[in-house]
Design a protein around this motif. Sequence first.
Motif, PDB file in Angstrom:
ATOM      1  N   UNK A   1       0.810  -1.210   0.000  1.00 28.37           N
ATOM      2  CA  UNK A   1       0.000   0.000   0.000  1.00 28.37           C
ATOM      3  C   UNK A   1       0.847   1.265   0.000  1.00 28.37           C
ATOM      4  N   UNK A   2       2.181   1.104   0.069  1.00 25.84           N
ATOM      5  CA  UNK A   2       3.082   2.250   0.074  1.00 25.84           C
ATOM      6  C   UNK A   2       3.225   2.856  -1.311  1.00 25.84           C
ATOM      7  N   UNK A   3       3.828   4.015  -1.357  1.00 23.33           N
ATOM      8  CA  UNK A   3       3.922   4.803  -2.575  1.00 23.33           C
ATOM      9  C   UNK A   3       5.365   5.038  -2.988  1.00 23.33           C
ATOM     10  N   UNK A   4       5.545   5.257  -4.279  1.00 25.03           N
ATOM     11  CA  UNK A   4       6.840   5.638  -4.811  1.00 25.03           C
ATOM     12  C   UNK A   4       6.643   6.796  -5.785  1.00 25.03           C
ATOM     13  N   UNK A   5       7.449   7.827  -5.623  1.00 24.62           N
ATOM     14  CA  UNK A   5       7.458   8.957  -6.541  1.00 24.62           C
ATOM     15  C   UNK A   5       8.826   8.962  -7.205  1.00 24.62           C
ATOM     16  N   UNK A   6       8.824   8.784  -8.521  1.00 19.92           N
ATOM     17  CA  UNK A   6      10.074   8.716  -9.272  1.00 19.92           C
ATOM     18  C   UNK A   6      10.081   9.842 -10.288  1.00 19.92           C
ATOM     19  N   UNK A   7      11.070  10.714 -10.188  1.00 23.50           N
ATOM     20  CA  UNK A   7      11.265  11.808 -11.145  1.00 23.50           C
ATOM     21  C   UNK A   7      12.532  11.494 -11.918  1.00 23.50           C
ATOM     22  N   UNK A   8      12.437  11.493 -13.240  1.00 22.39           N
ATOM     23  CA  UNK A   8      13.625  11.148 -14.037  1.00 22.39           C
ATOM     24  C   UNK A   8      13.363  11.496 -15.494  1.00 22.39           C
ATOM     25  N   UNK A   9      14.299  11.114 -16.344  1.00 24.45           N
ATOM     26  CA  UNK A   9      14.147  11.284 -17.778  1.00 24.45           C
ATOM     27  C   UNK A   9      13.100  10.306 -18.290  1.00 24.45           C
TER      28      UNK A   9
ATOM     29  N   UNK B   1      14.052   6.790 -19.126  1.00 22.49           N
ATOM     30  CA  UNK B   1      14.248   5.936 -17.957  1.00 22.49           C
ATOM     31  C   UNK B   1      12.905   5.500 -17.390  1.00 22.49           C
ATOM     32  N   UNK B   2      11.933   6.409 -17.365  1.00 22.63           N
ATOM     33  CA  UNK B   2      10.636   6.117 -16.743  1.00 22.63           C
ATOM     34  C   UNK B   2       9.827   5.070 -17.500  1.00 22.63           C
ATOM     35  N   UNK B   3       9.901   5.060 -18.824  1.00 20.24           N
ATOM     36  CA  UNK B   3       9.101   4.098 -19.587  1.00 20.24           C
ATOM     37  C   UNK B   3       9.433   2.650 -19.241  1.00 20.24           C
ATOM     38  N   UNK B   4      10.706   2.231 -19.222  1.00 20.60           N
ATOM     39  CA  UNK B   4      10.988   0.856 -18.806  1.00 20.60           C
ATOM     40  C   UNK B   4      10.680   0.601 -17.332  1.00 20.60           C
ATOM     41  N   UNK B   5      10.843   1.618 -16.489  1.00 22.27           N
ATOM     42  CA  UNK B   5      10.512   1.443 -15.068  1.00 22.27           C
ATOM     43  C   UNK B   5       9.031   1.162 -14.876  1.00 22.27           C
ATOM     44  N   UNK B   6       8.204   1.838 -15.656  1.00 22.17           N
ATOM     45  CA  UNK B   6       6.764   1.604 -15.570  1.00 22.17           C
ATOM     46  C   UNK B   6       6.432   0.151 -15.903  1.00 22.17           C
TER      47      UNK B   6
END
Length: 167
Positions: free
Chosen positions: A120-128, A131-136
């Motif tokens: 139920x925890x959250x993650x906020x990821x700010x990046x290029x 980088x974000x597309x594969x992380x998603x």
Amino acid sequence: MNHWNAVVNRSYLNGLGINWPSIRNVMDMKTIYGGFAAALSRSQPNVWVMNVVPVHAPDTLPIIFERGLIGVYHDWCESFGTYPRTYDLLHADHLFSRLKNRCKQPVSIVVEMDRMLRPGGWSIIRDKVEILNPLEEILRSMKWEIRMTFAQDKEGILCAQKTIWRP
């Protein structure tokens, strides 16, 4: 400090759908001077923030201590000792783009995030965006819910929530 006050107050507190009264333990996975922690603590006084200065970054931990904040050094290519604590929110500001040449597989960092974060925890990821597309995709494969993505001028933000699931 002004930058993080604006980001926290204008986007994080209102625009991500996070139930902030339920957030107590936060980790800033790539802090510089503790600005995010200071801004969040100002608006959410019951929040405790662990500031992590990556070992490959400039040594700013003494500045974080002078501000009355807590923090540690860490190499994100290795596991992070959290026992007995888990976190309600993980914040990663350009952590993955900074580590892409050191830690060859971003999935190892995401698995470590999954281990440290409460269900139920959250993650906020700010990046290029690159980088974000594969992380998603990695987060979806781990059954996390992507709550919000936004991109502008090759930079973006990804907000995801770890779910409680059974195979």
